[in-house]
Design a protein around this motif. Sequence first.
Motif, PDB file in Angstrom:
ATOM      1  N   ILE A   1       0.870  -1.175   0.000  1.00  0.00           N
ATOM      2  CA  ILE A   1       0.000   0.000   0.000  1.00  0.00           C
ATOM      3  C   ILE A   1       0.905   1.222   0.000  1.00  0.00           C
ATOM      4  O   ILE A   1       1.739   1.401   0.891  1.00  0.00           O
ATOM      5  N   SER A   2       0.736   2.091  -1.016  1.00  0.00           N
ATOM      6  CA  SER A   2       1.622   3.246  -1.154  1.00  0.00           C
ATOM      7  C   SER A   2       0.950   4.297  -2.012  1.00  0.00           C
ATOM      8  O   SER A   2      -0.133   4.078  -2.564  1.00  0.00           O
ATOM      9  N   GLY A   3       1.610   5.455  -2.111  1.00  0.00           N
ATOM     10  CA  GLY A   3       1.082   6.525  -2.950  1.00  0.00           C
ATOM     11  C   GLY A   3       1.458   6.334  -4.398  1.00  0.00           C
ATOM     12  O   GLY A   3       0.630   6.422  -5.293  1.00  0.00           O
ATOM     13  N   SER A   4       2.723   6.048  -4.643  1.00  0.00           N
ATOM     14  CA  SER A   4       3.189   5.821  -6.000  1.00  0.00           C
ATOM     15  C   SER A   4       4.417   4.936  -5.967  1.00  0.00           C
ATOM     16  O   SER A   4       5.113   4.856  -4.952  1.00  0.00           O
ATOM     17  N   ALA A   5       4.673   4.281  -7.097  1.00  0.00           N
ATOM     18  CA  ALA A   5       5.819   3.380  -7.166  1.00  0.00           C
ATOM     19  C   ALA A   5       7.131   4.145  -7.234  1.00  0.00           C
ATOM     20  O   ALA A   5       8.170   3.645  -6.824  1.00  0.00           O
ATOM     21  N   GLU A   6       7.087   5.374  -7.754  1.00  0.00           N
ATOM     22  CA  GLU A   6       8.320   6.132  -7.966  1.00  0.00           C
ATOM     23  C   GLU A   6       8.767   6.907  -6.732  1.00  0.00           C
ATOM     24  O   GLU A   6       9.910   6.829  -6.321  1.00  0.00           O
ATOM     25  N   ARG A   7       7.843   7.683  -6.120  1.00  0.00           N
ATOM     26  CA  ARG A   7       8.245   8.587  -5.050  1.00  0.00           C
ATOM     27  C   ARG A   7       7.549   8.326  -3.724  1.00  0.00           C
ATOM     28  O   ARG A   7       7.777   9.014  -2.737  1.00  0.00           O
TER      29      ARG A   7
ATOM     30  N   VAL B   1       6.111   6.035  -0.285  1.00  0.00           N
ATOM     31  CA  VAL B   1       6.685   5.177   0.743  1.00  0.00           C
ATOM     32  C   VAL B   1       5.665   4.097   1.090  1.00  0.00           C
ATOM     33  O   VAL B   1       4.468   4.254   0.844  1.00  0.00           O
ATOM     34  N   VAL B   2       6.126   3.009   1.668  1.00  0.00           N
ATOM     35  CA  VAL B   2       5.269   1.875   2.008  1.00  0.00           C
ATOM     36  C   VAL B   2       4.454   2.213   3.258  1.00  0.00           C
ATOM     37  O   VAL B   2       5.016   2.460   4.325  1.00  0.00           O
ATOM     38  N   ALA B   3       3.130   2.263   3.110  1.00  0.00           N
ATOM     39  CA  ALA B   3       2.258   2.481   4.260  1.00  0.00           C
ATOM     40  C   ALA B   3       1.965   1.167   4.971  1.00  0.00           C
ATOM     41  O   ALA B   3       1.852   1.114   6.189  1.00  0.00           O
ATOM     42  N   SER B   4       1.851   0.096   4.203  1.00  0.00           N
ATOM     43  CA  SER B   4       1.596  -1.231   4.742  1.00  0.00           C
ATOM     44  C   SER B   4       2.015  -2.241   3.687  1.00  0.00           C
ATOM     45  O   SER B   4       2.046  -1.925   2.496  1.00  0.00           O
ATOM     46  N   CYS B   5       2.331  -3.453   4.128  1.00  0.00           N
ATOM     47  CA  CYS B   5       2.729  -4.484   3.167  1.00  0.00           C
ATOM     48  C   CYS B   5       2.302  -5.849   3.684  1.00  0.00           C
ATOM     49  O   CYS B   5       2.184  -6.066   4.890  1.00  0.00           O
ATOM     50  N   SER B   6       2.059  -6.762   2.771  1.00  0.00           N
ATOM     51  CA  SER B   6       1.627  -8.101   3.144  1.00  0.00           C
ATOM     52  C   SER B   6       2.819  -8.923   3.622  1.00  0.00           C
ATOM     53  O   SER B   6       3.979  -8.587   3.351  1.00  0.00           O
ATOM     54  N   TYR B   7       2.520 -10.020   4.312  1.00  0.00           N
ATOM     55  CA  TYR B   7       3.590 -10.890   4.798  1.00  0.00           C
ATOM     56  C   TYR B   7       4.368 -11.505   3.640  1.00  0.00           C
ATOM     57  O   TYR B   7       5.538 -11.842   3.782  1.00  0.00           O
ATOM     58  N   GLU B   8       3.725 -11.629   2.469  1.00  0.00           N
ATOM     59  CA  GLU B   8       4.412 -12.174   1.295  1.00  0.00           C
ATOM     60  C   GLU B   8       5.553 -11.279   0.831  1.00  0.00           C
ATOM     61  O   GLU B   8       6.493 -11.747   0.195  1.00  0.00           O
ATOM     62  N   THR B   9       5.481  -9.978   1.136  1.00  0.00           N
ATOM     63  CA  THR B   9       6.564  -9.063   0.755  1.00  0.00           C
ATOM     64  C   THR B   9       7.621  -8.962   1.856  1.00  0.00           C
ATOM     65  O   THR B   9       8.780  -8.681   1.578  1.00  0.00           O
ATOM     66  N   ARG B  10       7.207  -9.197   3.101  1.00  0.00           N
ATOM     67  CA  ARG B  10       8.130  -8.990   4.228  1.00  0.00           C
ATOM     68  C   ARG B  10       9.290  -9.984   4.222  1.00  0.00           C
ATOM     69  O   ARG B  10      10.369  -9.676   4.714  1.00  0.00           O
ATOM     70  N   LYS B  11       9.059 -11.157   3.661  1.00  0.00           N
ATOM     71  CA  LYS B  11      10.148 -12.140   3.624  1.00  0.00           C
ATOM     72  C   LYS B  11      11.276 -11.690   2.700  1.00  0.00           C
ATOM     73  O   LYS B  11      12.375 -12.241   2.742  1.00  0.00           O
ATOM     74  N   PHE B  12      11.002 -10.663   1.872  1.00  0.00           N
ATOM     75  CA  PHE B  12      12.044 -10.087   1.010  1.00  0.00           C
ATOM     76  C   PHE B  12      12.719  -8.889   1.664  1.00  0.00           C
ATOM     77  O   PHE B  12      13.598  -8.270   1.073  1.00  0.00           O
ATOM     78  N   GLY B  13      12.283  -8.548   2.880  1.00  0.00           N
ATOM     79  CA  GLY B  13      12.883  -7.419   3.583  1.00  0.00           C
ATOM     80  C   GLY B  13      12.103  -6.125   3.465  1.00  0.00           C
ATOM     81  O   GLY B  13      12.548  -5.080   3.936  1.00  0.00           O
ATOM     82  N   VAL B  14      10.914  -6.170   2.879  1.00  0.00           N
ATOM     83  CA  VAL B  14      10.077  -4.972   2.745  1.00  0.00           C
ATOM     84  C   VAL B  14       9.433  -4.652   4.092  1.00  0.00           C
ATOM     85  O   VAL B  14       9.010  -5.561   4.821  1.00  0.00           O
ATOM     86  N   HIS B  15       9.351  -3.381   4.448  1.00  0.00           N
ATOM     87  CA  HIS B  15       8.698  -2.977   5.698  1.00  0.00           C
ATOM     88  C   HIS B  15       8.091  -1.586   5.541  1.00  0.00           C
ATOM     89  O   HIS B  15       8.396  -0.856   4.597  1.00  0.00           O
ATOM     90  N   SER B  16       7.232  -1.213   6.483  1.00  0.00           N
ATOM     91  CA  SER B  16       6.551   0.086   6.454  1.00  0.00           C
ATOM     92  C   SER B  16       7.561   1.228   6.504  1.00  0.00           C
ATOM     93  O   SER B  16       8.619   1.111   7.140  1.00  0.00           O
ATOM     94  N   ALA B  17       7.219   2.336   5.828  1.00  0.00           N
ATOM     95  CA  ALA B  17       8.006   3.568   5.778  1.00  0.00           C
ATOM     96  C   ALA B  17       9.230   3.443   4.861  1.00  0.00           C
ATOM     97  O   ALA B  17       9.984   4.392   4.701  1.00  0.00           O
ATOM     98  N   MET B  18       9.410   2.296   4.243  1.00  0.00           N
ATOM     99  CA  MET B  18      10.489   2.125   3.261  1.00  0.00           C
ATOM    100  C   MET B  18      10.080   2.794   1.942  1.00  0.00           C
ATOM    101  O   MET B  18       8.914   2.733   1.554  1.00  0.00           O
ATOM    102  N   PRO B  19      11.002   3.462   1.250  1.00  0.00           N
ATOM    103  CA  PRO B  19      10.661   4.012  -0.072  1.00  0.00           C
ATOM    104  C   PRO B  19      10.121   2.903  -0.976  1.00  0.00           C
ATOM    105  O   PRO B  19      10.698   1.803  -1.039  1.00  0.00           O
ATOM    106  N   THR B  20       9.001   3.165  -1.641  1.00  0.00           N
ATOM    107  CA  THR B  20       8.373   2.144  -2.470  1.00  0.00           C
ATOM    108  C   THR B  20       9.302   1.662  -3.576  1.00  0.00           C
ATOM    109  O   THR B  20       9.314   0.476  -3.934  1.00  0.00           O
TER     110      THR B  20
END
Length: 394
Positions: free
Chosen positions: A34-40, A42-61
């Motif tokens: 969940i984010s505003g845009s892919a380019e600029r 940031v990650v507001a929320s992410c599924s567990y399927e993305t977290r295993k890759f190291g994705v987390h909230s507030a990370m640049p999308t």
Amino acid sequence: MAAKRYIVHIDLDSFFVSVERKFNPELIGKPVIISGSAERGVVASCSYETRKFGVHSAMPTKQALKLCPDAIVIHGSHDRYSEASRQVTQIIHDAVPLYQKSSIDEFYIDLSGTERFYEPYKLASQLRQRIIKETGLPISFGMASGKTLAKMATNKAKPNGQIFVPHGKELEFLAPLPISAIPGLGESTCNKLYAYGLEKIGDLQRVELRFLETVFGKAGTWIWEKARGIDSGEIVPHSDRKSISTEHTFNDNVSDKKTLETVIISMTEELAGKLRRENKLASCLAIKIRYGNFETHTQQEKIPLTAAEHIMIPGIKNLLSKAWNQSRSIRLIGVRLSQLTTGSYQINLFEDNEERIRLYQAMDRINFKFGDKTVCRAAGMEIGTRNFNPFLKD
């Protein structure tokens, strides 16, 4: 002997993602951001399927997509998340005697005393199942003798699970966990502890209080207590103030639009900063004007839940245009933010880019340390806080 406490911490798992999956079941099981845009954005929320890759909230999308290229990016919906949070809050409100809503997707519940009539863990389990059944949202909870330990139990129970830490088993539960699992223990403090060879909470449990106080001062006592599950923090009842406002009376009546806009921008910025410090969000803007003859007019409008002045300011300026008869000069002007709810600014992450989030965080840190208006927008610099008479309304 002190009575046993039964504190429950409830967390809605990957809340924004879970809500989106209710509206689009095809997203279930897929990596979602969940984010505003892919380019600029940031990650507001992410599924567990993305977290295993190291994705987390507030990370640049952009960075998140490098880690998980197959992730589906969705622009968030304020209204959907607010409504889902309201539904969960109502269920909890109807079911328990005392609770605290600490954010849009987190709650603390105090079931102490209910053991005389009902088994607290069974009661919490039934509440969790009711929320899942009535909202369709996954939820986890932890139960323990204090708030911090209950939150740590919840984190251990995720995703979509539940854990009870029995009284007397606190040290045993905490010992194998990494010190970074202690909520509020920052990265720099962890690194300092690592330097002393302290990596697990069990390592901290074997350290003398005097050592931690020597290294960290008063914070050493806090660390020592958290490592032992000692937490006397109370549940603050869910009955917060409903609005926050401020007014400015001019020495001489004003009819210059630029001056009036400068004042309301400054006031809006000040109030938004207060919301963020108090972990609040507003969903209604209002402006108040009083003419020289003391005739008073107000105008208000609904907005998505926010604590960001860059979202509020256009609405406030628009309300000024609607409320003000520009042929008349103004004696007093005020701004009011209402229909407040507990929740962090994270709900707006999908509206913002990384630079804006960092700007807000930096401004809030400076203004908290040195006083309101130390840093502000250029448009609001002409008006200092000493000219304001802010008040809070319950």
